[in-house]
Design a protein around this motif. Structure first.
Motif, PDB file in Angstrom:
ATOM      1  N   ARG A 153      21.618  10.851 -33.275  1.00 28.37           N
ATOM      2  CA  ARG A 153      22.264  11.777 -33.717  1.00 28.37           C
ATOM      3  C   ARG A 153      21.666  12.995 -34.334  1.00 28.37           C
ATOM      4  O   ARG A 153      21.893  14.051 -34.192  1.00 28.37           O
ATOM      5  CB  ARG A 153      23.701  11.336 -34.499  1.00 28.37           C
ATOM      6  N   ILE A 154      20.605  12.498 -35.274  1.00 26.83           N
ATOM      7  CA  ILE A 154      19.857  13.372 -35.811  1.00 26.83           C
ATOM      8  C   ILE A 154      18.682  14.164 -35.191  1.00 26.83           C
ATOM      9  O   ILE A 154      18.612  15.221 -35.055  1.00 26.83           O
ATOM     10  CB  ILE A 154      19.010  12.687 -37.041  1.00 26.83           C
ATOM     11  N   LEU A 155      18.179  13.464 -33.890  1.00 27.78           N
ATOM     12  CA  LEU A 155      17.638  13.994 -32.876  1.00 27.78           C
ATOM     13  C   LEU A 155      18.222  15.146 -31.977  1.00 27.78           C
ATOM     14  O   LEU A 155      17.415  15.894 -31.596  1.00 27.78           O
ATOM     15  CB  LEU A 155      16.877  12.887 -32.008  1.00 27.78           C
ATOM     16  N   THR A 156      19.297  14.949 -31.876  1.00 29.44           N
ATOM     17  CA  THR A 156      20.242  15.686 -31.116  1.00 29.44           C
ATOM     18  C   THR A 156      19.946  17.429 -31.178  1.00 29.44           C
ATOM     19  O   THR A 156      19.631  17.895 -30.201  1.00 29.44           O
ATOM     20  CB  THR A 156      21.908  15.598 -31.146  1.00 29.44           C
ATOM     21  N   PRO A 157      19.849  17.883 -32.403  1.00 25.82           N
ATOM     22  CA  PRO A 157      19.767  19.398 -32.472  1.00 25.82           C
ATOM     23  C   PRO A 157      18.426  19.819 -32.359  1.00 25.82           C
ATOM     24  O   PRO A 157      17.973  21.017 -32.221  1.00 25.82           O
ATOM     25  CB  PRO A 157      20.282  19.492 -33.749  1.00 25.82           C
ATOM     26  N   LEU A 158      17.256  18.760 -32.532  1.00 24.60           N
ATOM     27  CA  LEU A 158      15.902  19.154 -32.348  1.00 24.60           C
ATOM     28  C   LEU A 158      15.545  19.629 -30.861  1.00 24.60           C
ATOM     29  O   LEU A 158      16.191  19.250 -30.072  1.00 24.60           O
ATOM     30  CB  LEU A 158      14.963  17.932 -32.724  1.00 24.60           C
ATOM     31  N   PRO A 159      14.853  20.445 -30.853  1.00 24.59           N
ATOM     32  CA  PRO A 159      14.267  21.171 -29.572  1.00 24.59           C
ATOM     33  C   PRO A 159      13.518  20.357 -28.504  1.00 24.59           C
ATOM     34  O   PRO A 159      13.384  20.230 -27.298  1.00 24.59           O
ATOM     35  CB  PRO A 159      13.511  22.306 -29.819  1.00 24.59           C
ATOM     36  N   GLN A 175      -5.058  12.798 -32.932  1.00 21.73           N
ATOM     37  CA  GLN A 175      -5.653  13.824 -33.800  1.00 21.73           C
ATOM     38  C   GLN A 175      -4.733  14.438 -34.564  1.00 21.73           C
ATOM     39  O   GLN A 175      -3.583  14.006 -34.812  1.00 21.73           O
ATOM     40  CB  GLN A 175      -6.032  15.106 -32.698  1.00 21.73           C
ATOM     41  N   GLU A 176      -5.285  15.080 -35.655  1.00 27.48           N
ATOM     42  CA  GLU A 176      -4.402  15.817 -36.694  1.00 27.48           C
ATOM     43  C   GLU A 176      -3.333  16.619 -36.150  1.00 27.48           C
ATOM     44  O   GLU A 176      -3.809  17.373 -35.111  1.00 27.48           O
ATOM     45  CB  GLU A 176      -5.338  16.728 -37.806  1.00 27.48           C
ATOM     46  N   HIS A 177      -2.055  16.879 -36.709  1.00 26.97           N
ATOM     47  CA  HIS A 177      -1.294  18.039 -36.433  1.00 26.97           C
ATOM     48  C   HIS A 177      -0.693  17.571 -35.111  1.00 26.97           C
ATOM     49  O   HIS A 177      -0.648  18.658 -34.303  1.00 26.97           O
ATOM     50  CB  HIS A 177      -1.568  19.085 -36.862  1.00 26.97           C
ATOM     51  N   TYR A 178      -0.504  16.478 -34.411  1.00 25.42           N
ATOM     52  CA  TYR A 178      -0.190  16.234 -33.104  1.00 25.42           C
ATOM     53  C   TYR A 178       1.323  16.172 -32.812  1.00 25.42           C
ATOM     54  O   TYR A 178       1.814  16.597 -31.874  1.00 25.42           O
ATOM     55  CB  TYR A 178      -0.898  15.114 -32.641  1.00 25.42           C
ATOM     56  N   PHE A 179       1.910  15.357 -33.619  1.00 31.73           N
ATOM     57  CA  PHE A 179       3.612  15.277 -33.316  1.00 31.73           C
ATOM     58  C   PHE A 179       4.542  16.141 -34.025  1.00 31.73           C
ATOM     59  O   PHE A 179       4.396  16.593 -35.381  1.00 31.73           O
ATOM     60  CB  PHE A 179       3.890  13.796 -33.777  1.00 31.73           C
ATOM     61  N   ASP A 180       5.581  16.392 -33.357  1.00 35.00           N
ATOM     62  CA  ASP A 180       6.571  17.082 -33.845  1.00 35.00           C
ATOM     63  C   ASP A 180       7.869  16.239 -34.750  1.00 35.00           C
ATOM     64  O   ASP A 180       8.428  16.999 -35.460  1.00 35.00           O
ATOM     65  CB  ASP A 180       7.310  17.999 -32.698  1.00 35.00           C
ATOM     66  N   VAL A 181       7.667  15.050 -34.122  1.00 42.01           N
ATOM     67  CA  VAL A 181       8.727  14.173 -34.716  1.00 42.01           C
ATOM     68  C   VAL A 181       8.196  12.921 -34.877  1.00 42.01           C
ATOM     69  O   VAL A 181       7.491  12.583 -33.784  1.00 42.01           O
ATOM     70  CB  VAL A 181      10.134  14.206 -33.628  1.00 42.01           C
ATOM     71  N   ILE A 182       8.550  12.304 -35.949  1.00 42.03           N
ATOM     72  CA  ILE A 182       7.844  11.024 -36.152  1.00 42.03           C
ATOM     73  C   ILE A 182       9.057   9.903 -36.849  1.00 42.03           C
ATOM     74  O   ILE A 182       9.650  10.254 -37.777  1.00 42.03           O
ATOM     75  CB  ILE A 182       6.612  11.020 -37.477  1.00 42.03           C
ATOM     76  N   LEU A 183       9.058   8.937 -36.047  1.00 42.98           N
ATOM     77  CA  LEU A 183      10.172   7.728 -36.346  1.00 42.98           C
ATOM     78  C   LEU A 183       9.023   6.493 -36.743  1.00 42.98           C
ATOM     79  O   LEU A 183       8.132   6.227 -36.199  1.00 42.98           O
ATOM     80  CB  LEU A 183      10.950   7.627 -35.299  1.00 42.98           C
ATOM     81  N   ALA A 184       9.613   5.682 -37.822  1.00 43.27           N
ATOM     82  CA  ALA A 184       8.929   4.991 -38.446  1.00 43.27           C
ATOM     83  C   ALA A 184      10.004   4.004 -39.181  1.00 43.27           C
ATOM     84  O   ALA A 184      10.229   3.908 -40.205  1.00 43.27           O
ATOM     85  CB  ALA A 184       7.908   5.221 -39.663  1.00 43.27           C
ATOM     86  N   MET A 185      10.589   3.354 -38.398  1.00 41.23           N
ATOM     87  CA  MET A 185      11.963   2.598 -38.685  1.00 41.23           C
ATOM     88  C   MET A 185      11.594   1.004 -38.963  1.00 41.23           C
ATOM     89  O   MET A 185      10.892   0.357 -37.926  1.00 41.23           O
ATOM     90  CB  MET A 185      12.895   2.888 -37.556  1.00 41.23           C
ATOM     91  N   GLY A 186      11.716   0.725 -40.182  1.00 45.13           N
ATOM     92  CA  GLY A 186      11.496  -0.915 -40.445  1.00 45.13           C
ATOM     93  C   GLY A 186       9.877  -1.154 -40.497  1.00 45.13           C
ATOM     94  O   GLY A 186       9.372  -2.232 -40.126  1.00 45.13           O
ATOM     95  N   VAL A 187       9.148  -0.105 -40.936  1.00 49.47           N
ATOM     96  CA  VAL A 187       7.481  -0.333 -40.951  1.00 49.47           C
ATOM     97  C   VAL A 187       7.076  -0.180 -42.380  1.00 49.47           C
ATOM     98  O   VAL A 187       6.135  -1.285 -42.563  1.00 49.47           O
ATOM     99  CB  VAL A 187       7.101   0.592 -40.203  1.00 49.47           C
TER     100      VAL A 187
END
Length: 149
Positions: free
Chosen positions: A40-46, A110-122
């Motif tokens: 649900r949180i990801l839904t509005p992200l482009p 590389q640096e500055h590569y990801f727009d969204v990062i998930l780290a669930m249970g880590v």
């Protein structure tokens, strides 16, 4: 799987072919509710480049591929080769996803590569300061992060 000494005990992580498979029990409900919340949180992200670090067997990856098939280029990473293999099987039909073995403490990007990062249970299993420093390094300015417990 490690035996807990009780032959009638259910498996710790029931096998499922989809995140939409009905798996009974409080643990399954917890994982499903977490997946639904993040979805649900990801839904509005482009969209964009998404890292799922600690991807496990790829349940979240499969949910994203099913709900937003062309929105994200997904990189799934886990320190367990067995989990990466399970994740890769779940995303075998996706051309916009890859699964890699790696550690959150030394991300191979590389640096500055990801727009969204998930780290669930880590984060509870690693040196959180080192892990968060690495996540900050690979996040683009303005990136969206999630680390629900």
């Amino acid at each position: 799987m490690m035996s807990l000494g009780c032959s009638s005990a259910p498996p710790l992580m029931p096998r499922a072919t989809s995140t939409r498979t009905a798996i009974p029990g409080p643990t399954a409900r917890f994982f499903r509710s977490r997946i639904q919340l993040v979805s649900r949180i990801l839904t509005p992200l482009p969209g964009g480049d998404l890292l799922d670090v600690g991807c496990g067997p790829g349940m979240m990856v499969r949910e994203i591929l099913d709900s937003r098939p062309d929105a994200f280029h997904i990189t799934a990473l886990d320190r367990s080769a067995a989990m990466v293999e399970a994740c890769a099987r779940r995303m075998k039909d996706a051309g916009n996803a890859q699964a890699l073995v790696g550690r959150i403490e030394s991300l191979p990007f590389q640096e500055h590569y990801f727009d969204v990062i998930l780290a669930m249970g880590v984060l509870e299993y690693v040196d959180a300061t080192v892990a968060l420093t690495e996540l900050a390094r690979v996040a683009r300015p303005g990136a969206w992060w999630s680390s629900p417990c």
